[in-house]
Design a protein around this motif. Structure first.
Motif, PDB file in Angstrom:
ATOM      1  N   THR B  11       0.814  -1.212   0.000  1.00  0.00           N
ATOM      2  CA  THR B  11       0.000   0.000   0.000  1.00  0.00           C
ATOM      3  C   THR B  11       0.844   1.258   0.000  1.00  0.00           C
ATOM      4  OG1 THR B  11      -0.100   0.075   2.382  1.00  0.00           O
ATOM      5  CG2 THR B  11      -1.848  -1.110   1.280  1.00  0.00           C
ATOM      6  N   SER B  12       2.138   1.139   0.342  1.00  0.00           N
ATOM      7  CA  SER B  12       2.903   2.385   0.393  1.00  0.00           C
ATOM      8  C   SER B  12       3.317   2.780  -1.014  1.00  0.00           C
ATOM      9  CB  SER B  12       4.120   2.236   1.299  1.00  0.00           C
ATOM     10  OG  SER B  12       4.668   0.964   1.167  1.00  0.00           O
ATOM     11  N   PRO B  13       3.234   4.076  -1.320  1.00  0.00           N
ATOM     12  CA  PRO B  13       3.634   4.521  -2.650  1.00  0.00           C
ATOM     13  C   PRO B  13       5.156   4.416  -2.779  1.00  0.00           C
ATOM     14  CG  PRO B  13       3.029   6.385  -1.276  1.00  0.00           C
ATOM     15  CD  PRO B  13       2.780   5.173  -0.464  1.00  0.00           C
ATOM     16  N   ASN B  14       5.665   4.573  -3.972  1.00  0.00           N
ATOM     17  CA  ASN B  14       7.113   4.514  -4.226  1.00  0.00           C
ATOM     18  C   ASN B  14       7.747   3.184  -3.862  1.00  0.00           C
ATOM     19  OD1 ASN B  14       6.767   7.248  -4.754  1.00  0.00           O
ATOM     20  ND2 ASN B  14       7.221   7.733  -2.621  1.00  0.00           N
ATOM     21  N   THR B  15       7.002   2.101  -3.994  1.00  0.00           N
ATOM     22  CA  THR B  15       7.649   0.805  -3.781  1.00  0.00           C
ATOM     23  C   THR B  15       7.753   0.115  -5.120  1.00  0.00           C
ATOM     24  OG1 THR B  15       5.473   0.023  -3.145  1.00  0.00           O
ATOM     25  CG2 THR B  15       7.080   0.271  -1.397  1.00  0.00           C
ATOM     26  N   TYR B  16       8.851  -0.568  -5.299  1.00  0.00           N
ATOM     27  CA  TYR B  16       9.072  -1.297  -6.533  1.00  0.00           C
ATOM     28  C   TYR B  16       9.211  -2.773  -6.187  1.00  0.00           C
ATOM     29  CZ  TYR B  16      11.032  -2.568 -11.040  1.00  0.00           C
ATOM     30  OH  TYR B  16      11.245  -3.141 -12.257  1.00  0.00           O
ATOM     31  N   LEU B  17       8.528  -3.620  -6.928  1.00  0.00           N
ATOM     32  CA  LEU B  17       8.560  -5.050  -6.644  1.00  0.00           C
ATOM     33  C   LEU B  17       9.521  -5.716  -7.610  1.00  0.00           C
ATOM     34  CD1 LEU B  17       4.711  -5.621  -6.449  1.00  0.00           C
ATOM     35  CD2 LEU B  17       6.225  -4.792  -4.679  1.00  0.00           C
ATOM     36  N   SER B  18      10.450  -6.501  -7.093  1.00  0.00           N
ATOM     37  CA  SER B  18      11.368  -7.169  -7.999  1.00  0.00           C
ATOM     38  C   SER B  18      11.619  -8.594  -7.546  1.00  0.00           C
ATOM     39  CB  SER B  18      12.677  -6.396  -8.080  1.00  0.00           C
ATOM     40  OG  SER B  18      13.295  -6.408  -6.828  1.00  0.00           O
ATOM     41  N   ASN B  23      12.703 -15.198  -4.411  1.00  0.00           N
ATOM     42  CA  ASN B  23      12.112 -14.233  -3.491  1.00  0.00           C
ATOM     43  C   ASN B  23      11.494 -13.067  -4.227  1.00  0.00           C
ATOM     44  OD1 ASN B  23      14.166 -14.169  -0.489  1.00  0.00           O
ATOM     45  ND2 ASN B  23      13.435 -15.863  -1.699  1.00  0.00           N
ATOM     46  N   ILE B  24      10.410 -12.544  -3.647  1.00  0.00           N
ATOM     47  CA  ILE B  24       9.972 -11.234  -4.113  1.00  0.00           C
ATOM     48  C   ILE B  24      10.652 -10.227  -3.183  1.00  0.00           C
ATOM     49  CG2 ILE B  24       7.807 -11.625  -2.847  1.00  0.00           C
ATOM     50  CD1 ILE B  24       6.600  -9.344  -4.331  1.00  0.00           C
ATOM     51  N   VAL B  25      11.283  -9.233  -3.794  1.00  0.00           N
ATOM     52  CA  VAL B  25      11.978  -8.230  -2.998  1.00  0.00           C
ATOM     53  C   VAL B  25      11.260  -6.911  -3.181  1.00  0.00           C
ATOM     54  CG1 VAL B  25      14.138  -7.010  -2.656  1.00  0.00           C
ATOM     55  CG2 VAL B  25      14.155  -9.415  -3.249  1.00  0.00           C
ATOM     56  N   ILE B  26      10.928  -6.257  -2.080  1.00  0.00           N
ATOM     57  CA  ILE B  26      10.207  -5.005  -2.173  1.00  0.00           C
ATOM     58  C   ILE B  26      11.163  -3.869  -1.853  1.00  0.00           C
ATOM     59  CG2 ILE B  26       8.290  -3.679  -1.231  1.00  0.00           C
ATOM     60  CD1 ILE B  26       7.107  -6.624  -0.776  1.00  0.00           C
ATOM     61  N   LEU B  27      11.331  -2.976  -2.817  1.00  0.00           N
ATOM     62  CA  LEU B  27      12.298  -1.894  -2.684  1.00  0.00           C
ATOM     63  C   LEU B  27      11.563  -0.576  -2.513  1.00  0.00           C
ATOM     64  CD1 LEU B  27      14.442  -2.876  -5.761  1.00  0.00           C
ATOM     65  CD2 LEU B  27      15.132  -3.195  -3.403  1.00  0.00           C
ATOM     66  N   LYS B  28      12.132   0.250  -1.640  1.00  0.00           N
ATOM     67  CA  LYS B  28      11.591   1.582  -1.457  1.00  0.00           C
ATOM     68  C   LYS B  28      12.768   2.521  -1.628  1.00  0.00           C
ATOM     69  CE  LYS B  28       7.975   3.160   1.600  1.00  0.00           C
ATOM     70  NZ  LYS B  28       7.404   2.884   2.914  1.00  0.00           N
ATOM     71  N   GLU B  29      12.719   3.349  -2.626  1.00  0.00           N
ATOM     72  CA  GLU B  29      13.846   4.238  -2.966  1.00  0.00           C
ATOM     73  C   GLU B  29      15.164   3.475  -2.961  1.00  0.00           C
ATOM     74  OE1 GLU B  29      12.918   6.939  -0.031  1.00  0.00           O
ATOM     75  OE2 GLU B  29      11.254   7.775  -1.178  1.00  0.00           O
TER      76      GLU B  29
END
Lengths: 96, 343
Positions: B11-18, B23-29
């Motif tokens: 739900t948080s904006p500016n997250t990128y899923l890779s 694994n799914i890795v969730i990146l924020k900035e």
């Protein structure tokens, strides 16, 4: 069920360090790294065998060791965490 | 029965899923905020996102993990669908059935029977639990009307007529839904169902929860090998998950509506979490969305006994169980499709 995987890989040689990297890489695929060589994995029976087999292929049984702790389905009461590196529960609601 | 796995809500904006390995890795900035093995997941729902890597999309499609993108309001944007594969014969049987008017109506009827039955159950249950606080006479009246329309639907032989009965039953049911809201009446009221945009707090919540349910139902249909886009009651329209909408009908009242009402009655959502824009549209803030998602996820883990299968399973597996029963019917293993009739 929760499986705790821990390992000790001899890193005196370059080959050993390579094995360590490979073991760590495989473990990351299956679960959460809670300490440097300790992984908590929520797996079903088939996945358990799979990860066990894969790790067995990598290590050198003369020099390294692997331990699997089967904590069952009701593992939540069996874990106490103190200090940093708070882990998260993969079966709980995940909102990011 | 299959094990119910987890769903991630981003739900948080500016997250990128890779994707990294398995694994799914969730990146924020560019900072890693979370890493979860894919085999623990059943679905990923991203709201107001910056993106997901094609590698992750591919991995999800391959493992049958439903990956959906929504607007922050909960409006559906896109879903990741992989190669067409799975059971071709089953899908062909489904298409043939959908093209045949007489046979489609038999299935469509069952969806609607389930829907009305469950709507009636919600009303009856409320009169039993809160007999003193509710206008029992009115509720009983509506319940009787619904019981009547169950009979009409049962004898109905025409799709248009069936839609008519459904609409009528739905409006009867929605006419008393407001009665069931017992707390926070001043800010949570229900006059009629409105959408695109929802014009009051309750409708905003209903729309949001229906989207969540549609995501789960479409994923369940996909898992058993059916095509969620080819429906029996809802007409085919490009991009519309008609079969998922069909199958949802019987779950709306017991699964979604009751869930929304109990959030209000338990005071888990507050009026402050909703704002109205100039055009009347009501939107929820991030915290409210999180509260709803959290409650939704724990509702999905509650164990029930499936009324037809007589098997213990999680609420979250009900769409899957129904999809499986539908597939069995289409394949010819069952004489009729048994709708989910909650007791």
């Amino acid at each position: 069920m929760l499986v705790l995987i821990t390992y000790d890989v001899n890193t005196e040689t370059a080959l050993g360090r390579k094995r360590l990297r490979q073991v760590a890489k495989q473990c990351v695929n299956y679960g959460q790294r809670v300490q440097n060589s300790v992984f908590e994995c929520v797996l079903d029976a088939a996945k358990c065998r799979e990860v066990q087999h894969k790790l067995e292929q990598i290590i050198d049984k003369e020099k390294d060791s692997l331990r699997f702790y089967y904590l069952g389905n009701n593992y939540k009461s069996k874990i106490i965490h103190i200090g940093t590196k708070e882990s998260f529960d993969v079966e709980d609601t995940i909102i990011i | 029965m299959r094990k119910l796995l987890n769903t991630i809500y981003v739900t948080s904006p500016n997250t990128y899923l890779s994707l990294d390995g398995e694994n799914i890795v969730i990146l924020k900035e560019d900072q890693e905020v979370s890493r979860i093995p894919l085999h623990n997941l059943e679905g990923i729902v991203a709201f107001g996102y910056t993106g997901a890597s094609p590698a992750l999309m591919g991995a999800c499609a391959k493992r049958n993990i439903a990956l959906s993108f929504m607007k922050p309001s909960g409006k559906f944007l896109a879903r990741v669908v992989g190669e067409v594969r799975g059971n071709v014969t089953l899908r062909k049987a489904q298409y043939r059935l959908a093209d045949n008017k007489e046979q489609s109506i038999q299935i469509a009827k069952n969806f609607i029977l389930g829907k009305i039955y469950n709507a009636r159950w919600v009303i009856e249950r409320a009169t039993r639990d809160y007999a003193i606080r509710l206008d029992v006479d009115q509720l009983k009246k509506v319940s009787k009307v619904l019981a009547n329309s169950l009979q009409f639907v049962d004898q109905c032989e025409d799709l248009e007529q069936l839609r008519g009965f459904e609409g009528e039953a739905a409006s009867q049911y929605f006419s008393v839904l407001d009665e069931l809201i017992l707390q926070q009446k001043e800010s949570f009221y229900f006059n009629c169902r409105n959408k695109r945009p929802p014009l009051d707090n309750v409708n905003a919540m209903l729309s949001f929860v229906y989207t969540l349910l549609a995501h789960d139902v479409a994923a369940a249909l996909e898992t058993v090998g059916l095509d969620p886009y080819v429906g029996f009651l809802h007409r085919d329209r490009p991009g519309r998950i008609s079969l998922a909408l069909d199958l949802m009908e019987e779950m709306r009242a017991v699964y979604a509506d009751r869930f929304v009402i109990s959030l209000i009655n338990k005071r888990e959502v507050k009026a402050e979490g909703f704002t109205q824009k100039e055009n009347g549209a009501v939107i929820m803030d991030d915290d409210t969305r999180k509260i709803i998602l959290k409650a939704w996820q724990s509702r999905k883990q509650e164990i029930i006994t499936h009324p037809f299968l007589q098997e213990k399973l999680e609420w979250g597996l009900v769409p899957y169980a129904q999809a499986m029963l539908l597939a069995r019917f289409i394949r010819g293993d069952l004489d009729g499709y048994p709708p989910f009739m909650w007791k």
